[in-house]
Design a protein around this motif. Structure first.
Motif, short mmCIF file in Angstrom:
data_model
loop_
_atom_site.label_atom_id
_atom_site.label_comp_id
_atom_site.label_asym_id
_atom_site.label_seq_id
_atom_site.Cartn_x
_atom_site.Cartn_y
_atom_site.Cartn_z
N ILE A 148 5.33 0.76 1.28
CA ILE A 148 4.31 0.51 2.30
C ILE A 148 2.92 0.88 1.84
N ASP A 149 1.95 0.01 2.07
CA ASP A 149 0.54 0.31 1.89
C ASP A 149 0.11 1.09 3.13
N VAL A 150 0.05 2.40 3.01
CA VAL A 150 -0.16 3.26 4.17
C VAL A 150 -1.52 3.05 4.82
N GLN A 151 -2.58 3.03 4.02
CA GLN A 151 -3.92 2.93 4.62
C GLN A 151 -4.12 1.60 5.33
N MET A 152 -3.62 0.51 4.75
CA MET A 152 -3.71 -0.79 5.40
C MET A 152 -2.85 -0.81 6.66
N SER A 153 -1.69 -0.17 6.62
CA SER A 153 -0.82 -0.11 7.80
C SER A 153 -1.48 0.66 8.94
N LEU A 154 -2.13 1.76 8.61
CA LEU A 154 -2.83 2.54 9.64
C LEU A 154 -3.97 1.73 10.24
N LYS A 155 -4.69 1.04 9.38
CA LYS A 155 -5.82 0.22 9.83
C LYS A 155 -5.36 -0.91 10.75
N LYS A 156 -4.28 -1.58 10.37
CA LYS A 156 -3.79 -2.73 11.15
C LYS A 156 -2.82 -2.34 12.26
N LYS A 157 -2.44 -1.04 12.28
CA LYS A 157 -1.49 -0.52 13.28
C LYS A 157 -0.16 -1.26 13.24
N LYS A 158 0.25 -1.63 12.05
CA LYS A 158 1.58 -2.22 11.82
C LYS A 158 1.90 -2.05 10.34
N ILE A 159 3.17 -2.14 10.00
CA ILE A 159 3.60 -1.93 8.62
C ILE A 159 3.11 -3.08 7.74
N VAL A 160 2.39 -2.71 6.67
CA VAL A 160 1.94 -3.67 5.67
C VAL A 160 2.57 -3.25 4.35
N LEU A 161 3.35 -4.12 3.77
CA LEU A 161 4.02 -3.78 2.52
C LEU A 161 3.03 -3.76 1.37
N TYR A 162 3.26 -2.86 0.44
CA TYR A 162 2.44 -2.73 -0.77
C TYR A 162 2.61 -3.95 -1.64
N ASN A 163 1.51 -4.43 -2.18
CA ASN A 163 1.53 -5.60 -3.05
C ASN A 163 0.99 -5.21 -4.42
N ASP A 164 1.88 -5.10 -5.38
CA ASP A 164 1.53 -4.77 -6.76
C ASP A 164 0.46 -5.70 -7.32
N ASN A 165 0.51 -6.96 -6.98
CA ASN A 165 -0.41 -7.96 -7.53
C ASN A 165 -1.85 -7.70 -7.11
N ILE A 166 -2.06 -7.23 -5.89
CA ILE A 166 -3.41 -6.91 -5.43
C ILE A 166 -3.99 -5.80 -6.29
N GLU A 167 -3.17 -4.77 -6.60
CA GLU A 167 -3.64 -3.67 -7.43
C GLU A 167 -4.00 -4.16 -8.84
N LYS A 168 -3.21 -5.06 -9.39
CA LYS A 168 -3.49 -5.60 -10.72
C LYS A 168 -4.79 -6.40 -10.73
N GLU A 169 -5.05 -7.14 -9.67
CA GLU A 169 -6.30 -7.89 -9.57
C GLU A 169 -7.49 -6.95 -9.49
N LYS A 170 -7.36 -5.86 -8.75
CA LYS A 170 -8.44 -4.86 -8.67
C LYS A 170 -8.74 -4.29 -10.04
N GLU A 171 -7.68 -4.00 -10.81
CA GLU A 171 -7.86 -3.46 -12.15
C GLU A 171 -8.63 -4.42 -13.04
N LYS A 172 -8.35 -5.72 -12.96
CA LYS A 172 -9.06 -6.72 -13.76
C LYS A 172 -10.53 -6.75 -13.41
N ILE A 173 -10.84 -6.66 -12.12
CA ILE A 173 -12.23 -6.70 -11.67
C ILE A 173 -12.99 -5.47 -12.16
N CYS A 174 -12.33 -4.31 -12.17
CA CYS A 174 -12.98 -3.06 -12.54
C CYS A 174 -13.20 -2.92 -14.04
N VAL A 175 -12.52 -3.70 -14.85
CA VAL A 175 -12.59 -3.53 -16.30
C VAL A 175 -13.83 -4.16 -16.87
#
Length: 175
Positions: A148-175
């Motif tokens: 679970i992506d906890v911070q997104m779940s708290l924000k949306k007030k429902k369970i949001v599953l963690y997405n590995d691909n989103i994290e990988k995209e963030k890493e590409k942008i930051c490099v």
């Protein structure tokens, strides 16, 4: 509160190289648990402010991407305050590093009102179930567990599953 062990460099409990702490004490006693030595609340070592400081020191290296908190059961009523203290201290010192936590409790049923969630990035929830075991699963041991992506779940007030691909995209942008 007590803990069982600390791993200085762990690559099996979350993405990247992490520091992991295994809390001591669990009442779930899941069949074929991979850490049965953590079930006894009287085992392990005392968890103190020195333990928190040692973990923060171990996490200070650039190659450490985060902290993993496992068990035993870090969200058990006997452990949750210590887990919260550690998570809060970690996030205050390392706001850009992640905290991953494993629990047999369910976030939406048992933990939504717990302050500790403010500091956790990813929560793997649900008890391990041998009958639903699958060694090909990423970050979890059985099909019933959720990553679970906890911070997104708290924000949306429902369970949001963690997405590995989103994290990988963030890493590409930051490099």
């Amino acid at each position: 509160m007590r803990y069982n062990k600390i791993r200085k460099m762990d690559i099996s409990n979350g993405p990247g190289v992490r520091v992991s702490i295994f809390m001591q004490g669990c009442t779930f006693n899941c069949k074929n648990c991979f850490n049965p030595e953590t079930h006894d609340f009287n085992g392990g070592k005392e968890f103190t402010q020195d333990t928190i400081e040692r973990i923060l020191e171990l996490c200070s290296y650039d190659y450490i991407v985060g902290l993993s908190i496992l068990g035993g059961e870090p969200m058990h009523p006997k452990n949750i305050e210590g887990t919260k203290s550690l998570a809060k201290a970690f996030k205050e010192k390392f706001p850009d590093k992640t905290i991953w936590t494993w629990t047999g409790f369910l976030m939406d049923r048992d933990l939504m009102d717990k302050e500790v969630l403010k500091y956790i990035d990813v929560l793997v929830d649900g008890q391990f179930e041998t009958e639903l075991s699958n060694p090909t699963l990423k970050y979890k041991g059985s099909e019933n567990q959720r990553v679970i992506d906890v911070q997104m779940s708290l924000k949306k007030k429902k369970i949001v599953l963690y997405n590995d691909n989103i994290e990988k995209e963030k890493e590409k942008i930051c490099v």
